[in-house]
Design a protein around this motif. Structure first.
Motif, short mmCIF file in Angstrom:
data_model
loop_
_atom_site.label_atom_id
_atom_site.label_comp_id
_atom_site.label_asym_id
_atom_site.label_seq_id
_atom_site.Cartn_x
_atom_site.Cartn_y
_atom_site.Cartn_z
N ASN A 171 49.07 47.16 56.05
CA ASN A 171 48.08 46.52 56.75
C ASN A 171 47.90 47.38 57.96
O ASN A 171 48.82 47.62 58.71
CB ASN A 171 48.22 45.23 56.86
CG ASN A 171 49.52 44.71 57.87
OD1 ASN A 171 49.18 44.70 59.02
ND2 ASN A 171 50.37 44.20 57.05
N GLY B 233 46.75 47.61 50.15
CA GLY B 233 48.08 47.43 49.36
C GLY B 233 49.04 46.81 50.10
O GLY B 233 48.81 45.67 50.64
N ARG C 106 39.77 44.92 52.15
CA ARG C 106 40.00 43.35 52.48
C ARG C 106 40.35 43.88 53.97
O ARG C 106 41.17 43.87 54.65
CB ARG C 106 41.34 43.07 52.00
CG ARG C 106 41.22 42.92 50.33
CD ARG C 106 42.74 43.23 49.54
NE ARG C 106 43.68 42.16 50.17
CZ ARG C 106 45.17 42.48 50.08
NH1 ARG C 106 45.40 43.60 49.52
NH2 ARG C 106 45.93 41.64 50.36
N SER D 249 54.11 42.33 43.89
CA SER D 249 52.68 42.31 43.63
C SER D 249 52.23 41.17 44.64
O SER D 249 51.39 41.28 45.36
CB SER D 249 52.27 42.09 42.19
OG SER D 249 52.52 43.11 41.32
N VAL D 250 52.90 40.25 44.56
CA VAL D 250 52.55 39.15 45.55
C VAL D 250 52.68 39.38 47.20
O VAL D 250 51.87 39.02 47.85
CB VAL D 250 53.06 37.69 45.22
CG1 VAL D 250 52.76 37.32 43.75
CG2 VAL D 250 54.66 38.08 45.18
N PRO E 76 49.01 34.59 47.70
CA PRO E 76 48.48 35.06 46.54
C PRO E 76 48.38 33.92 45.41
O PRO E 76 49.11 33.05 45.66
CB PRO E 76 49.42 36.18 46.13
CG PRO E 76 50.74 35.82 46.89
CD PRO E 76 50.50 35.21 48.43
N GLN E 77 47.74 34.18 44.64
CA GLN E 77 47.67 33.46 43.49
C GLN E 77 48.66 33.77 42.43
O GLN E 77 49.34 34.72 42.48
CB GLN E 77 46.07 33.85 42.62
CG GLN E 77 45.19 33.43 43.62
CD GLN E 77 45.02 31.70 43.86
OE1 GLN E 77 45.16 31.10 43.35
NE2 GLN E 77 44.78 31.55 45.37
N ARG F 80 46.85 34.00 54.18
CA ARG F 80 46.36 33.80 52.67
C ARG F 80 47.47 34.27 51.85
O ARG F 80 47.82 35.31 51.82
CB ARG F 80 45.26 34.60 52.36
CG ARG F 80 44.61 34.10 51.17
CD ARG F 80 43.53 35.25 50.70
NE ARG F 80 43.87 36.48 50.19
CZ ARG F 80 44.10 36.64 49.07
NH1 ARG F 80 44.21 35.61 48.15
NH2 ARG F 80 44.54 37.96 48.59
N GLU G 133 51.99 42.28 48.24
CA GLU G 133 51.12 43.14 48.56
C GLU G 133 49.74 42.45 48.75
O GLU G 133 48.87 42.78 49.41
CB GLU G 133 50.81 44.55 47.37
CG GLU G 133 51.91 45.40 47.44
CD GLU G 133 51.71 46.28 46.28
OE1 GLU G 133 50.65 46.35 45.64
OE2 GLU G 133 52.85 47.11 46.26
N GLU G 134 49.72 41.17 48.17
CA GLU G 134 48.55 40.43 48.15
C GLU G 134 48.42 39.52 49.21
O GLU G 134 47.59 38.90 49.35
CB GLU G 134 48.30 39.92 46.62
CG GLU G 134 48.02 40.73 45.62
CD GLU G 134 48.09 40.02 44.32
OE1 GLU G 134 47.94 38.72 44.35
OE2 GLU G 134 47.97 40.47 43.26
N THR G 135 49.49 39.01 49.88
CA THR G 135 49.64 38.35 50.94
C THR G 135 49.06 38.94 52.27
O THR G 135 49.19 39.99 52.72
CB THR G 135 51.24 38.13 51.39
OG1 THR G 135 51.82 37.46 50.33
CG2 THR G 135 51.38 37.14 52.69
N GLU G 136 48.17 38.17 52.75
CA GLU G 136 47.34 38.53 54.23
C GLU G 136 47.91 37.56 55.14
O GLU G 136 47.54 36.46 55.31
CB GLU G 136 45.95 38.46 53.69
CG GLU G 136 45.44 39.47 52.64
CD GLU G 136 43.86 38.93 52.20
OE1 GLU G 136 43.24 38.36 53.04
OE2 GLU G 136 43.43 39.91 51.53
#
Length: 668
Positions: A561, A558, A545, A413-414, A366-367, A364, A416-419
Motif C-alpha cells: 500500500n 496487492g 483501491r 490472499s486475505v 477480507p471476505q 476493512r 493482500e485484501e486487508t485494507e
C-alpha cells in the motif's frame, strides 16, 4: 455455572472472551480506562465499569479497582485475558479473598511458574529437560558475567518474570555483557516490576514449539497438541501455526508427554502453555528440545489450537473455573487440518518495526475464501485510535484449511485484501513472510526473519502510473458534465482551451507536482512537471483501491500500500524558514537515558538517548555526524513530535521532521 463475569482486560482478547460468554448465556462486564471509553469491548459488553486514567498502571493494572468493579456489578468471576494482571499471583489471590473466582490457575501455580528461575527448578526435579544456564538467586554483575563465561557465548539474558520477549538480550561477546544486562534490567523493571534475570545458553538454530495443556480441579491433565511460533522478530511472535511443520510422531509424543508432566508436577488447573526451545539444526529429534517457560494463561495464539481441535479454550477455562471436569479425555481430542495466525500491528517494518500511533481512518477486513475458514480477531473498529498507552495490535487473521500449503496460500490472499489506512501497518511484511520460500518449505527457526529482513521489509516505490493516479484522485476531478462545480466538469472547455489543474502530492520525503487536463470523454491527461516526464491518460473511474483520509490518500496495490500526503505549501515553507535541525519523538514516551550533552561531537549511528514507548525501549541514533546543541532532559515525558535532540548545525534536508528512520528499537 456463572451468570456474570468481569473481563479484566481490553481489546481483542476482551472481545474474544465476550463472544464465548454470550454463547454460554453468561453476562459480561467490561472495564475501561479514560482512553477506552468508546472502545469496541466496552460497546459489546452487557455492562461497563470505568477504572481510571489511560496509563495501564493506573487502570488495567490496578487490581483493587478491578475487584471493586466486579463486586459493584455483581460479577461472580474475573477472566484476566492475557497480559496485564493475567499472571499476577497477588491479583489472583486478592480475587479469591474477595469471594470471587479467578478464571485461571491457582495463585500458587502462577507464583511458582511465573518466574523463569523457579519454574526451571521445578521442571528439573520433575525430569523435564531444561535449557542449560544459570537461574540462581545471585544477581551481581560479576556473578552473572562469570556464569555467562562458564555457559559459553553466545548467551541469552532473560527477565525471570513476564514474557513477550521483554527484558531479553542476546550477548555474543563478554565485552557486551554489562550493557546488555543493564538494558534487560531496565526493560524488565518497567514491564514487570522485577529486574532479576537468568542467563541461558543460546541455541544457534532454534525453533520455538509450545504445547497447549489443560488441567481441571479433579486431577485431570490433557494436551491439545503443539503450535509452532518460530517466526519471530526480537523474540516476539509474528506468525503462529498448528500443527508444527515437520513434526514427527516420536517428537510429538516426547514433547506432549513432557508438557503434561510439567503441568502435573505443579498440580495445574486451567489453560497453560509449556514452551520449548528446539535445536532444529538436524531436524526435529526427541532428544533435542528443552523447557523454556510455562505461561499460566491463555496465549495470544490460542485460536490456531482451537481451529485444529474444534475446542473453545475460553469455554473450557470458564467450565474448569466453575469446578467442572474437563469436557474431553485425551483420546477424545483430535487434530484436523492446518491453521495459521498472523498478527497485524500498527508498526513500520521499513523503519525497523517502529510502533505507530494514530487513527484508523479506514479499516476493512477480507471476505472468507471458499473452502477455508477465516477468523478475524480484533478489538478495534474504523475510527478508533491506536494510542501509545497499550500494545499496538490491530487484529489477528487466522485461517484453517485442509493442509499447510492451502492455509498459507489463503493467509497470503486475505493479507493482500486487508485494507488499513491512517497508521503504518505490517500487512505487506506479513504477506511477504508467508510466501517466503524458506517459510513455505518449513525451514523454520527464530532467525528466519532476521535472515530475510531486508527482502521482507524493502517495499517498492510507487510506479509512475500509481503516482499519477494518486495525483488525479487527490485533485477530486471526475467526469460529470452536468455538475455545478466547473472542475467536476473538467472535460469541458474554458472558452478556447481545456481546463488544467495543478496538484502536488508527497510520498516519503519527496513532493511531486502534476498537471491534470480533462480530455472531454471521461479521461484525463496527467503529467508530472519533472523533466522528460511522460503524459499518462487515465480514466475518471480508476480501478485501483483508493482510500482518502484527512490530509492523505492510500492506494492499495496487492500486498503493498502506498500512502500519499496531500502537499501543504504553507507547512513546507514554515519548515524551510525555521532553519533548525532536530530529531523529534515519533510517539509519546519517557526519556529513560540521555547519552550525550550539548557541545558533544557525534558520529552517524551513535546512540543519543533511550526512549521508552509502548512498553519497549528504543534507541535514538544520530542520523549524521554533527555537534549537539541541546537535548531533552533525562526522565522527561514527551509527546509525539517533541524535540529530543537539536544539532548546532543543519546538515540534512530533513530538518525538524520526526526521527522515524533514526530510531533503532532495542527490542520490540
Amino acid at each position: 455455572m456463572f451468570t456474570k463475569i468481569l473481563i479484566a482486560n481490553r481489546g481483542e482478547i476482551a472481545v474474544r472472551v465476550m463472544r464465548t460468554a454470550r454463547r454460554m448465556g453468561i453476562a459480561t462486564v467490561a472495564v475501561y480506562s479514560d482512553a477506552d471509553a468508546h472502545a469496541m469491548h466496552v460497546a459489546l459488553a452487557d455492562e461497563a465499569a470505568h477504572i481510571g486514567p489511560a496509563p495501564a498502571a493506573e487502570s488495567y493494572l490496578d487490581g483493587e479497582r478491578i475487584i471493586a468493579a466486579a463486586k459493584a456489578t455483581g460479577a461472580e468471576a474475573i477472566h484476566p485475558g492475557y497480559g496485564f494482571l493475567s499472571e499476577n499471583p497477588d491479583f489472583a489471590e486478592a480475587v479469591e479473598k474477595a469471594g470471587l473466582v479467578f478464571i485461571g490457575p491457582s495463585p500458587r501455580s502462577i507464583r511458582a511458574l511465573g518466574l523463569k528461575d523457579s519454574a526451571k527448578q521445578i521442571m528439573e526435579k520433575a525430569g523435564v529437560p531444561v535449557v542449560p544456564g544459570y537461574h540462581g538467586d545471585a544477581q551481581a554483575l560479576v556473578v552473572l558475567a562469570t556464569k555467562a563465561r562458564e555457559i559459553g557465548y553466545p548467551v541469552l539474558i532473560k527477565a525471570r518474570a513476564g514474557g513477550g520477549g521483554r527484558g531479553m538480550r542476546r550477548v555474543d561477546h563478554p565485552d557486551e555483557f554489562a550493557d546488555a544486562l543493564a538494558a534487560a534490567r531496565r526493560e524488565a523493571r518497567t514491564a514487570f516490576g522485577d529486574d532479576r534475570v537468568i542467563v541461558e545458553k543460546l541455541i544457534e538454530k532454534p525453533r520455538h514449539i509450545e504445547v497447549q495443556v489443560f488441567g481441571d480441579r479433579h486431577g485431570n491433565v490433557v494436551h491439545l497438541f503443539e503450535r509452532d511460533c518460530s517466526a519471530q522478530r526480537r523474540h516476539q511472535k509474528v506468525i503462529e501455526e498448528a500443527p508444527a511443520p515437520g513434526m514427527t510422531a516420536a517428537m510429538r509424543m516426547a514433547m506432549t508427554q513432557a508438557a503434561v508432566k510439567a503441568a502435573q508436577a505443579i498440580g495445574y488447573h486451567g489453560a497453560g502453555t509449556v514452551e520449548f526451545i528446539v535445536d532444529a539444526a538436524k531436524g526435529l529429534k526427541p532428544d533435542r528440545f528443552w523447557f523454556m517457560e510455562m505461561n499460566t494463561r491463555l496465549q495470544v495464539e490460542h485460536p490456531v489450537t482451537e481451529m485444529v481441535t474444534g475446542i473453545d479454550l475460553v469455554e473450557w477455562q470458564i467450565r474448569v473455573a466453575a469446578g467442572e471436569a474437563l469436557p474431553l479425555s485425551q483420546n477424545e481430542i483430535g487434530l484436523s487440518g492446518h491453521a495459521v495466525e498472523a498478527r497485524i500491528y500498527a508498526e513500520d517494518p521499513a523503519c525497523d518495526f517502529l510502533p505507530a500511533t494514530g487513527t484508523l481512518h479506514h479499516l476493512r477486513f477480507p471476505q472468507p475464501i471458499p473452502g477455508v475458514t477465516l477468523r478475524v480477531e480484533t478489538g478495534v473498529r474504523q475510527g478508533d485510535i491506536i494510542s501509545a498507552h497499550y500494545d499496538p495490535m490491530i487484529a489477528k487473521l487466522v485461517v484453517h484449511a485442509r493442509d499447510r500449503k492451502a492455509a498459507l496460500s489463503a493467509l497470503a490472499s486475505v493479507l493482500e485484501e486487508t485494507e488499513i489506512a491512517g497508521v503504518a501497518v505490517n500487512t505487506a511484511f506479513l504477506a511477504r513472510l508467508v510466501q517466503n520460500s524458506d517459510f513455505v518449505a518449513g525451514k523454520l527457526n527464530t532467525r528466519l526473519i532476521p535472515r530475510h529482513q531486508q527482502a521482507l521489509t524493502s517495499f517498492p516505490e510507487p510506479e509512475t502510473r500509481t503516482m499519477a493516479t494518486a495525483a488525479l484522485a487527490a485533485s477530486g476531478a471526475k467526469f460529470a458534465p452536468d455538475a455545478p462545480d466547473p472542475f467536476d466538469a473538467i472535460s469541458a472547455y474554458a472558452h478556447f482551451h481545456p481546463i488544467t489543474h495543478r496538484r502536488a502530492i508527497r510520498h516519503g520525503d519527496r513532493t511531486r507536482y502534476y498537471a491534470i487536463t480533462g480530455l472531454g470523454d471521461g479521461r484525463f491527461a496527467v503529467r508530472s512537471e519533472e523533466e522528460n516526464a511522460e503524459t499518462l491518460v487515465l480514466p475518471a473511474e480508476y480501478g485501483e483501491r483508493i482510500v482518502p483520509w484527512p490530509g492523505h490518500l492510500t492506494i492499495f496495490d496487492g500486498p503493498d500500500n502506498h500512502t500519499f500526503q496531500l502537499h501543504d505549501p504553507l507547512e513546507q515553507a514554515g519548515l524551510a524558514a525555521s532553519g533548525s535541525e532536530s530529531l523529534r519523538a515519533p510517539m509519546p514516551g519517557l526519556v529513560k537515558l540521555v547519552r550525550v550533552a550539548p557541545g558533544d561531537k557525534v558520529k552517524k549511528g551513535q546512540p543519543l538517548l533511550v526512549l521508552e514507548a509502548m512498553k519497549m525501549e528504543h534507541t535514538v541514533c544520530a542520523p549524521h555526524d554533527g555537534v549537539i546543541a541541546e537535548t531533552v532532559a533525562e526522565g522527561a515525558r514527551v509527546n509525539d513530535g517533541t524535540v529530543l535532540v537539536r544539532f548546532a548545525e543543519s546538515n540534512t534536508p530533513n530538518a525538524g521532521r520526526p526521527a522515524r528512520r533514526n530510531i533503532e528499537p532495542s527490542r520490540l
